[in-house]
Motif scaffolding. Structure first.
Motif, mmCIF file in Angstrom:
data_model
loop_
_atom_site.group_PDB
_atom_site.id
_atom_site.type_symbol
_atom_site.label_atom_id
_atom_site.label_comp_id
_atom_site.label_asym_id
_atom_site.label_seq_id
_atom_site.Cartn_x
_atom_site.Cartn_y
_atom_site.Cartn_z
ATOM 1 N N PHE A 20 0.830 -1.208 0.000
ATOM 2 C CA PHE A 20 0.000 0.000 0.000
ATOM 3 C C PHE A 20 0.866 1.261 0.000
ATOM 4 O O PHE A 20 0.530 2.244 -0.658
ATOM 5 N N TYR A 25 -3.478 3.401 -2.436
ATOM 6 C CA TYR A 25 -4.713 2.632 -2.226
ATOM 7 C C TYR A 25 -5.294 2.185 -3.557
ATOM 8 O O TYR A 25 -5.540 0.997 -3.779
ATOM 9 N N THR A 28 -3.212 -0.408 -5.593
ATOM 10 C CA THR A 28 -2.977 -1.727 -5.002
ATOM 11 C C THR A 28 -4.123 -2.655 -5.369
ATOM 12 O O THR A 28 -5.272 -2.415 -5.017
ATOM 13 N N LYS A 51 -10.411 -4.879 1.366
ATOM 14 C CA LYS A 51 -9.300 -3.996 1.021
ATOM 15 C C LYS A 51 -9.260 -2.772 1.930
ATOM 16 O O LYS A 51 -8.187 -2.355 2.383
ATOM 17 N N TYR A 55 -6.199 -1.736 4.386
ATOM 18 C CA TYR A 55 -5.542 -0.430 4.290
ATOM 19 C C TYR A 55 -5.500 0.259 5.648
ATOM 20 O O TYR A 55 -4.466 0.820 6.036
ATOM 21 N N ILE A 105 2.647 5.864 3.567
ATOM 22 C CA ILE A 105 1.257 5.529 3.299
ATOM 23 C C ILE A 105 0.334 6.713 3.577
ATOM 24 O O ILE A 105 -0.641 6.938 2.874
ATOM 25 N N GLY A 109 -1.461 8.582 0.626
ATOM 26 C CA GLY A 109 -2.920 8.530 0.623
ATOM 27 C C GLY A 109 -3.553 9.904 0.533
ATOM 28 O O GLY A 109 -4.548 10.096 -0.175
#
Length: 194
Positions: A20, A25, A28, A51, A55, A105, A109
């Motif tokens: 990730f 996100y 993946t 998922k 995450y 991440i 994100g």
């Protein structure tokens, strides 16, 4: 009777976090997660959920990876030293040959614009926690005299957190460690301006 799991959940979660962090996100896929973990779809879902749930757990895992740096910052003699420790670790990660270490991440994100409410909330909360950590360390340095700049700590923390994102983007753009160290030093130099 259910079969015993023949894998380590923490190790698999580490691999999920790497995927990730590296791919984001949206980028993946289940296939990437299966390839990285060696597990089938049902094993992943049974262990970690869908998922979105994977995450969220990966975000928490990534935050836990930084716990050692946070502890070192708290043990530092002065606020300025604590910030130097934080950015030394940040540059080291950004300069790593490992794509998962170069990426974050949370930063990824937020830049990606993940907008599903639980995910957006988790990302924003972690970003705010980093901002608060930096703000509190700036205040500590202002009190102990290691930070000369007496601008509001929240504003200085905004500058420092912008450096966090900038270093991650610089790493993705191929900047070397020496360049990132200079960028961090220049930004931290603002703290020395009375």
């Amino acid at each position: 009777m259910p079969r015993e799991r023949s894998f380590s959940e923490p190790e698999v979660l580490d691999r999920l976090t790497d995927v990730f962090s590296t791919h984001g996100y949206a980028g993946t896929s289940l296939a990437l997660l299966q390839e990285a973990t060696g597990l089938g779809k049902q094993s992943l879902y049974n262990t970690f959920g869908d998922k979105q749930s994977m995450y969220l757990q990966a975000i928490d895992c990534a935050v836990q990876r930084g716990a050692g740096v946070t502890a070192a910052m708290q043990s530092a003699a002065e606020g300025r030293e604590a910030l130097a420790l934080f950015f030394d670790a940040m540059v080291r990660n950004c300069a790593s040959a490992d794509p998962a270490q170069r990426s974050c991440i949370v930063t990824g994100g937020l830049l990606e614009g993940v907008d599903e409410p639980p995910l957006a909330w988790a990302l924003t909360a972690r970003w705010q926690a980093t901002h608060e950590l930096l703000r509190s360390v700036v205040e500590r340095g202002q009190r102990d005299g290691s930070i000369a700049n007496q601008a509001p700590s929240a504003e200085l923390a905004e500058l420092l957190i912008a450096l966090v994102s900038g270093l991650r983007v610089a790493a993705r753009a191929g900047r070397g460690r020496a360049q990132m160290e200079r960028l961090a030093a220049l930004t931290l130099g603002v703290l020395d301006m009375a």
